[in-house]
Design a protein around this motif. Sequence first.
Motif, short mmCIF file in Angstrom:
data_model
loop_
_atom_site.label_atom_id
_atom_site.label_comp_id
_atom_site.label_asym_id
_atom_site.label_seq_id
_atom_site.Cartn_x
_atom_site.Cartn_y
_atom_site.Cartn_z
N SER A 21 -38.26 3.44 15.44
CA SER A 21 -39.54 4.06 15.10
C SER A 21 -40.08 4.83 16.31
N ALA A 22 -39.95 4.22 17.48
CA ALA A 22 -40.54 4.83 18.67
C ALA A 22 -39.76 6.07 19.12
N VAL A 23 -38.44 5.95 19.16
CA VAL A 23 -37.63 7.06 19.67
C VAL A 23 -37.41 8.10 18.58
N GLY A 24 -37.77 9.31 18.87
CA GLY A 24 -37.59 10.36 17.87
C GLY A 24 -37.96 11.69 18.48
N LEU A 25 -38.53 12.57 17.65
CA LEU A 25 -38.92 13.89 18.12
C LEU A 25 -39.96 13.79 19.22
N ASN A 27 -39.98 11.96 21.77
CA ASN A 27 -39.36 11.89 23.08
C ASN A 27 -38.60 13.17 23.42
N ILE A 100 -49.48 12.83 10.68
CA ILE A 100 -48.30 12.96 11.55
C ILE A 100 -47.05 13.29 10.74
N TYR A 104 -44.55 16.44 11.48
CA TYR A 104 -43.30 15.91 12.02
C TYR A 104 -42.11 16.33 11.14
N PHE A 225 -48.38 8.54 20.70
CA PHE A 225 -47.48 9.16 19.72
C PHE A 225 -46.06 8.64 19.89
N SER A 226 -45.61 8.64 21.14
CA SER A 226 -44.23 8.30 21.40
C SER A 226 -43.94 6.82 21.09
N LEU A 227 -44.92 5.97 21.30
CA LEU A 227 -44.69 4.54 21.03
C LEU A 227 -45.01 4.18 19.57
N LEU A 231 -51.64 3.26 14.84
CA LEU A 231 -51.86 3.56 13.43
C LEU A 231 -51.33 2.47 12.51
N SER A 322 -40.79 4.81 9.31
CA SER A 322 -41.83 3.85 9.69
C SER A 322 -43.22 4.38 9.38
N MET A 323 -43.40 5.73 9.45
CA MET A 323 -44.71 6.27 9.07
C MET A 323 -44.95 6.09 7.58
N1 PFF Z 1 -42.83 7.60 17.90
C1 PFF Z 1 -42.27 8.63 17.09
C2 PFF Z 1 -41.60 9.64 18.01
O1 PFF Z 1 -41.78 9.57 19.21
O2 PFF Z 1 -40.90 10.51 17.51
C3 PFF Z 1 -43.31 9.27 16.23
C4 PFF Z 1 -44.07 8.29 15.37
C5 PFF Z 1 -43.37 7.41 14.52
C6 PFF Z 1 -45.43 8.23 15.42
C7 PFF Z 1 -44.04 6.49 13.73
C8 PFF Z 1 -46.12 7.33 14.62
C9 PFF Z 1 -45.43 6.46 13.79
F1 PFF Z 1 -46.04 5.61 13.04
#
Ligand code: PFF
Length: 450
Positions: A21-25, A27, A100, A104, A225-227, A231, A322-323
């Motif tokens: 969930s954390a690692v994605g666009l 980062n 988001i 996204y 956002f990154s973590l 939300l 995860s969103m």
């Molecule tokens: N953390 C995700 C990213 O860095 O790409 C973006 C994200 C995912 C934000 C899930 C919020 C969320 F609930």
Amino acid sequence: MRNDKAQFSTRIGVVAVTVGSAVGLGNIWRFPFEAGMHGGGAFLLLNLLFVFLIGIPVICAEFIIGRNTGSNVRTAFRKLAPGEPWGAVGYIGLLSSVLIISFYSVVAGWTMEYIFRSASGFSGVHSVAGLHDQFDSFATSDWRPALWTVIFLLCNYLILVRGVEKGIEKVSNVLMPALFLILIIFAVRSLTMPAAREGLEFLFRPDFQKITPSVVLGAMGQAFFSLSLGLGGLITYASYFNRRTSLVRTAGITAGLDMLVAVLAGVIIFPAVFTFGMEPAAGPELVFEVLPSIFCNMTGSIFWSTLFFILLFLASLTSTISMSEIQIAYLMEEKGMGRRKATNVAVLIAAGLGVLCALSFGSLSGLRVFGMTLFGLFDYLASNILLPLGGMLISLFVGWRLKREIVDNELLYGRKTIFRRMVICAIMFSLRYVAPACILLVFLFGLGIF
Ligand code: PFF
């Protein structure tokens, strides 16, 4: 109630889905372009500070709420503080997740387009200017980016209807290590470029004069956002954790790996930016112009770039899942919908708003609110305002309102060593004072209220 809920099956699986969930666009796309616009090293330093000072304690707070209640973000607050206004946190989280996922998915759609462009060797275009024009004409056209946004959300849909533990866990277990490996290969390539030194200096040497209130606000927004923080996404995921999961360790690993991936992305991007004489402050298109230029300078470029964009697409998918899950869990538990219907509603809303965001680079580019396009507005509002606001309320809730025995029960679970007690004290201190005060101050200065 908790026993009939779906649960993630293994310890590795729990870490993989949370990191997924954390690692994605955030980062690989957002961090480099935000750092590029906001002074490189200064931004990184502030970002790190926020991750460790606020990020880790607030992740723990979301985990405590989620696992203790076994519920989605809205129900969780209703259970823990019935009839009290804390329930509003749930709505802030739901709104943030809708905003988001909309913008996204547009960027995730770009990555899908770039899978095919890579496979075709970028139609023989290798020059930096040519790749810039290619991106520009694609992103500002209307139907292609909009179509990719919808196709991306369809992929999201297909995993979501199958349920959390079947789809997400499996994808994340394979994806995260693969992504990591390929990033390291690109970082090595980038470090051997002529202007590697300049790039690294830009990223790692903080220029304190570049720190302005809006840079501080941006760095805090990026940390949240990154973590995936503030939300309730982690509340929702923690509701699928089992009793044996160590919340503090999972929080630490998530934050550490998340930062590592962002820094790796910076190490890949900035040496190339300086080598090719590009502009670090180019904005959202930065990564889509720089990366192809790097790939074109590697042997086996088609293979590497196609593989990279496939992995980036999958990493985006584990984040959007995860969103969406925040909304789906809410619709199922609070509105009594079945999984399929809830998924339909969540994905349809995302598709409608997502198409508008995609068009905001094309025919809707003239539509401005506070000087921002819809895409920019959704990002700014969610990342810089709503997520930190949600994070502040979540930390105040766990710090001051939640019964201390619930916190102890979730974090100690029977093993009352001195070390564990000290860790809990540090987390509680941050949740009560440090995190809320920091967020408030950054708001006051960053938004120009002070
Ligand atoms: N953390 C995700 C990213 O860095 O790409 C973006 C994200 C995912 C934000 C899930 C919020 C969320 F609930």
